[in-house]
Design a protein around this motif. Structure first.
Motif, short mmCIF file in Angstrom:
data_model
loop_
_atom_site.label_atom_id
_atom_site.label_comp_id
_atom_site.label_asym_id
_atom_site.label_seq_id
_atom_site.Cartn_x
_atom_site.Cartn_y
_atom_site.Cartn_z
N ASN A 38 0.83 -1.20 0.00
CA ASN A 38 0.00 0.00 0.00
C ASN A 38 0.87 1.26 0.00
O ASN A 38 1.97 1.26 0.54
CB ASN A 38 -0.91 -0.03 1.23
CG ASN A 38 -1.97 1.03 1.21
OD1 ASN A 38 -1.78 2.10 1.76
ND2 ASN A 38 -3.09 0.75 0.58
N GLY A 40 0.17 4.04 1.54
CA GLY A 40 -0.19 4.89 2.67
C GLY A 40 0.88 4.96 3.74
O GLY A 40 1.94 4.31 3.67
N ILE A 92 -6.59 7.78 -3.17
CA ILE A 92 -6.97 6.37 -3.35
C ILE A 92 -6.63 5.89 -4.77
O ILE A 92 -6.14 4.76 -4.95
CB ILE A 92 -8.48 6.18 -3.09
CG1 ILE A 92 -8.82 6.56 -1.65
CG2 ILE A 92 -8.89 4.72 -3.34
CD1 ILE A 92 -10.31 6.63 -1.37
N GLY A 102 -3.37 4.86 -1.51
CA GLY A 102 -3.52 4.53 -0.10
C GLY A 102 -4.97 4.27 0.31
O GLY A 102 -5.85 4.12 -0.54
N LYS A 103 -5.19 4.28 1.61
CA LYS A 103 -6.50 3.89 2.14
C LYS A 103 -7.34 5.06 2.63
O LYS A 103 -8.36 4.88 3.25
CB LYS A 103 -6.32 2.86 3.26
CG LYS A 103 -5.71 1.57 2.72
CD LYS A 103 -5.67 0.47 3.74
CE LYS A 103 -5.15 -0.81 3.11
NZ LYS A 103 -5.07 -1.92 4.07
N SER A 138 -5.40 -0.63 11.56
CA SER A 138 -6.54 -0.71 10.64
C SER A 138 -7.86 -0.53 11.37
O SER A 138 -8.74 0.23 10.94
CB SER A 138 -6.53 -2.04 9.89
OG SER A 138 -6.46 -3.14 10.80
N SER A 141 -8.32 2.99 12.53
CA SER A 141 -8.68 3.86 11.39
C SER A 141 -10.16 3.76 11.06
O SER A 141 -10.83 4.76 10.81
CB SER A 141 -7.84 3.46 10.16
OG SER A 141 -6.47 3.62 10.41
N VAL A 171 -12.89 4.44 3.77
CA VAL A 171 -11.94 3.90 4.74
C VAL A 171 -12.27 2.44 5.05
O VAL A 171 -11.40 1.56 5.06
CB VAL A 171 -11.90 4.75 6.03
CG1 VAL A 171 -11.15 4.02 7.14
CG2 VAL A 171 -11.26 6.10 5.76
N ARG A 174 -11.65 0.23 1.89
CA ARG A 174 -10.22 0.02 1.63
C ARG A 174 -9.56 -0.88 2.67
O ARG A 174 -8.44 -1.35 2.46
CB ARG A 174 -9.51 1.37 1.57
CG ARG A 174 -9.95 2.28 0.45
CD ARG A 174 -9.50 1.80 -0.90
NE ARG A 174 -8.07 2.01 -1.09
CZ ARG A 174 -7.39 1.58 -2.14
NH1 ARG A 174 -8.00 0.90 -3.09
NH2 ARG A 174 -6.10 1.82 -2.24
N HIS A 175 -10.24 -1.10 3.79
CA HIS A 175 -9.69 -1.97 4.84
C HIS A 175 -10.37 -3.35 4.87
O HIS A 175 -10.26 -4.06 5.88
CB HIS A 175 -9.82 -1.29 6.21
CG HIS A 175 -8.81 -0.22 6.45
ND1 HIS A 175 -9.02 1.09 6.08
CD2 HIS A 175 -7.57 -0.25 7.01
CE1 HIS A 175 -7.96 1.82 6.42
NE2 HIS A 175 -7.08 1.03 6.98
N ASN A 178 -8.02 -6.07 5.69
CA ASN A 178 -7.59 -5.99 7.09
C ASN A 178 -8.66 -6.55 8.02
O ASN A 178 -8.33 -7.23 9.01
CB ASN A 178 -7.32 -4.53 7.47
CG ASN A 178 -6.28 -3.88 6.58
OD1 ASN A 178 -6.60 -3.39 5.51
ND2 ASN A 178 -5.02 -3.88 7.02
#
Length: 193
Positions: A38, A40, A92, A102-103, A138, A141, A171, A174-175, A178
């Protein structure tokens, strides 16, 4: 017309791949080939260390803040949150890094810093509380994204509510990987807090 101009500028700001550029210039490392892959700040911390991670975090925040402040100063008749949204999209899906970025956490925070420093301060404090409690960057966030929505509702600011919902969606989306790793207990935890 002004919306288009400032939105393009914001997108280009957001597209600046600070982690990629710093990694290649100073470490001869393509951060996309290491860690999570990533672009980020979290991956910059893991791959390039604390100092670079902090620098990337600051850059990523400013990518959201600068376009918003430009709108506030140069075109106050525009809604800065709309323009800020394009900075987040740029982060993004950056045009300068094959649309793989990134996220959206730090850049979203940067947008909110530009329009509501009080909300930004609440979110920074919340992030470290969640990080202390759960040890997952994660998860912290994601919870901060939801905190932004709840706080905006309490503030009764309709544009802020709409934009924080938009940011929180991205957010969380994008996770997704995770979240799966947290469920499987394979997501790395921090050890420094």
């Amino acid at each position: 017309m002004f919306y288009l101009l400032f939105s393009v500028i914001a997108y280009l700001f957001g597209s600046f791949p600070s982690a990629l550029i710093i990694g290649k210039l100073f470490y001869q490392i393509d951060i996309r080939e290491h860690g999570s892959g990533n672009l980020g700040a979290t991956n910059a911390f893991r791959v390039l260390g604390v100092k670079v991670g902090l620098i990337v975090t600051i850059f990523d925040i400013l990518k959201g803040t600068i376009p918003v402040v430009m709108v506030v100063v140069l075109a106050p008749e525009l809604q800065p949150l709309i323009v800020g949204g394009f900075a987040v999209i740029g982060h993004i899906f950056p045009i300068f890094a094959k649309f793989k970025g990134g996220k959206a956490v730090a850049t979203s925070g940067g947008v909110l810093l530009g329009v509501s420093p009080v909300l930004f301060a609440i979110l920074i404090g919340s992030f470290f509380i969640f990080l202390k409690l759960f040890k997952y960057v994660s998860l912290a966030s994601i919870l901060v994204g939801l905190t932004a929505v709840v706080t905006s509702v309490i503030m009764q600011d309709i544009p802020l509510i709409i934009v924080t919902c938009f940011f929180a969606f991205f957010v969380i989306y994008r996770h997704t990987d995770n979240i799966k790793r947290i469920k499987n207990k394979t997501e790395p935890k921090i050890t420094w807090l």
